[in-house]
Write a protein that holds these residues in place. Structure first.
Motif, PDB file in Angstrom:
ATOM      1  N   GLY A 158       0.730  -1.234   0.041  1.00  0.00           N
ATOM      2  CA  GLY A 158       0.099  -0.129   0.035  1.00  0.00           C
ATOM      3  C   GLY A 158       0.869   1.188  -0.001  1.00  0.00           C
ATOM      4  O   GLY A 158       0.587   2.455  -0.826  1.00  0.00           O
ATOM      5  N   ALA A 159       1.757   1.070   0.846  1.00  0.00           N
ATOM      6  CA  ALA A 159       2.896   2.421   0.861  1.00  0.00           C
ATOM      7  C   ALA A 159       3.496   2.623  -0.639  1.00  0.00           C
ATOM      8  O   ALA A 159       3.528   3.723  -0.941  1.00  0.00           O
ATOM      9  N   LEU A 160       3.989   1.685  -1.191  1.00  0.00           N
ATOM     10  CA  LEU A 160       4.567   1.796  -2.336  1.00  0.00           C
ATOM     11  C   LEU A 160       3.478   2.258  -3.440  1.00  0.00           C
ATOM     12  O   LEU A 160       3.769   3.187  -4.482  1.00  0.00           O
ATOM     13  N   GLY A 161       2.261   1.811  -3.556  1.00  0.00           N
ATOM     14  CA  GLY A 161       1.313   2.487  -4.225  1.00  0.00           C
ATOM     15  C   GLY A 161       1.049   3.901  -4.022  1.00  0.00           C
ATOM     16  O   GLY A 161       0.723   4.802  -4.942  1.00  0.00           O
ATOM     17  N   VAL A 162       1.031   4.320  -2.551  1.00  0.00           N
ATOM     18  CA  VAL A 162       0.810   5.861  -2.540  1.00  0.00           C
ATOM     19  C   VAL A 162       1.875   6.516  -3.005  1.00  0.00           C
ATOM     20  O   VAL A 162       1.771   7.453  -3.585  1.00  0.00           O
ATOM     21  N   LEU A 163       3.006   6.192  -2.719  1.00  0.00           N
ATOM     22  CA  LEU A 163       4.268   7.081  -2.924  1.00  0.00           C
ATOM     23  C   LEU A 163       4.590   7.418  -4.368  1.00  0.00           C
ATOM     24  O   LEU A 163       4.833   8.108  -5.026  1.00  0.00           O
ATOM     25  N   PHE A 164       4.413   6.184  -5.275  1.00  0.00           N
ATOM     26  CA  PHE A 164       4.516   6.016  -6.767  1.00  0.00           C
ATOM     27  C   PHE A 164       3.333   6.663  -7.427  1.00  0.00           C
ATOM     28  O   PHE A 164       3.701   6.969  -8.424  1.00  0.00           O
ATOM     29  N   GLY A 165       2.370   6.859  -6.718  1.00  0.00           N
ATOM     30  CA  GLY A 165       0.998   7.574  -7.347  1.00  0.00           C
ATOM     31  C   GLY A 165       1.417   8.901  -6.861  1.00  0.00           C
ATOM     32  O   GLY A 165       0.642   9.810  -7.651  1.00  0.00           O
ATOM     33  N   GLU A 166       1.995   9.351  -6.031  1.00  0.00           N
ATOM     34  CA  GLU A 166       2.184  10.843  -5.657  1.00  0.00           C
ATOM     35  C   GLU A 166       3.209  11.304  -6.310  1.00  0.00           C
ATOM     36  O   GLU A 166       3.017  12.499  -6.844  1.00  0.00           O
ATOM     37  N   PHE A 167       4.422  10.632  -6.398  1.00  0.00           N
ATOM     38  CA  PHE A 167       5.715  11.420  -6.915  1.00  0.00           C
ATOM     39  C   PHE A 167       5.962  10.624  -8.432  1.00  0.00           C
ATOM     40  O   PHE A 167       5.902   9.597  -8.625  1.00  0.00           O
ATOM     41  N   GLU A 168       6.752  11.612  -9.077  1.00  0.00           N
ATOM     42  CA  GLU A 168       7.052  10.958 -10.476  1.00  0.00           C
ATOM     43  C   GLU A 168       8.280   9.916 -10.112  1.00  0.00           C
ATOM     44  O   GLU A 168       9.197  10.096  -9.178  1.00  0.00           O
ATOM     45  N   PRO A 169       8.399   8.943 -10.929  1.00  0.00           N
ATOM     46  CA  PRO A 169       9.580   7.957 -10.931  1.00  0.00           C
ATOM     47  C   PRO A 169      10.988   8.654 -10.708  1.00  0.00           C
ATOM     48  O   PRO A 169      11.903   8.223  -9.821  1.00  0.00           O
ATOM     49  N   ASP A 170      11.229   9.727 -11.513  1.00  0.00           N
ATOM     50  CA  ASP A 170      12.376  10.608 -11.254  1.00  0.00           C
ATOM     51  C   ASP A 170      12.880  11.113  -9.980  1.00  0.00           C
ATOM     52  O   ASP A 170      13.731  11.172  -9.466  1.00  0.00           O
TER      53      ASP A 170
END
Length: 254
Positions: A132-144
């Motif tokens: 869930g945390a990974l989904g939140v962070l990668f949904g909020e921030f660009e990969p770069d």
């Protein structure tokens, strides 16, 4: 290596002759090449590299001597380019590997984002598990941004690669989303850039190991990022709480 397992002098001599033959074939292929990416030159190059590597190994096993040549790797080399001369479209394929080094830091950062976004129309997913945390962070921030701030999120960098491939025409919307990486043609790779710890020795030789990372500026969003000291306090409180250890949150497999 035991004497019984050592190659004979004749075998070493035969390997040396094979290098000479492969060298002549490579030169002949270069002289007859039809273009910059002639397959015959590519094949002759690989044969020469294989012959030189075989000779180098036998020479060392028999006489404890080495050649002054660096044998290039051929398994990871790109095949000859066979794409369009003028690309009308391109695809950029990126892979970045991370290890979840500090699960509690990851969870804390994701929870901070989830709390800030809780009043939105769609909101964010649960941030109480690593998935869930990974989904939140990668949904909020660009990969770069994830790549530049990975330590803040409890991640540790692994290898990464970027491929630029040429195409004749742009893909139709949604055409490849179900199997994004299944149709990659290595013959259409225009260029690639790899990052790996296996290159660390080369960087050290160039004097880059003395780089002071404290001099590197990183922009941090104060509304989203959790200060490092606050993260440490969260981790200490978590360790004191029963059943809240980090050990069970390290797996990222489904």
């Amino acid at each position: 290596m035991s004497d019984a397992a050592q190659p004979t002098a004749a075998e070493v001599r035969a390997a040396a002759e094979a290098v000479k033959t492969a060298l002549d074939r490579h030169l002949a292929a270069v002289e007859r090449r039809s273009g910059e990416d002639d397959p015959a030159v590519y094949e002759a190059f690989n044969e020469l590299a294989a012959a030189a590597e075989e000779y180098d190994e036998l020479l060392y096993d028999r006489y404890d001597e080495v050649t002054p040549f660096e044998i290039p790797g051929t398994e990871d080399a790109l095949p000859p380019y066979q794409g369009p001369e003028e690309a009308n479209a391109l695809s950029v394929l990126i892979r970045r590997d991370y290890a979840v080094a500090e699960p509690q830091r990851l969870l804390a950062q994701a929870q901070r984002v989830a709390d800030l976004d809780a009043g939105g129309e769609e909101g964010t997913g649960p941030a109480d598990t690593v998935h869930g945390a990974l989904g939140v962070l990668f949904g909020e921030f660009e990969p770069d941004e994830i790549a530049s701030r990975h330590k803040e999120f409890g991640l540790e960098e692994g290898d990464s690669t970027l491929w630029v491939t040429a195409a004749d025409t742009p893909a139709e919307p949604g055409e490849w989303l179900d199997a994004a990486f299944d149709q990659v043609d290595p013959h259409r790779v225009v260029c690639r850039f790899d990052v790996s710890t296996v290159f660390d020795d080369e960087l050290d030789d160039e004097g880059l190991d003395g780089l002071d990372t404290d001099d590197v500026d990183v922009d941090i969003d104060p509304d989203v990022a959790v200060p490092i000291d606050e993260i440490d306090e969260i981790e200490e409180e978590s360790e004191e709480s029963e059943g809240h250890g980090a050990g069970g949150a390290q797996s990222t497999g489904r």
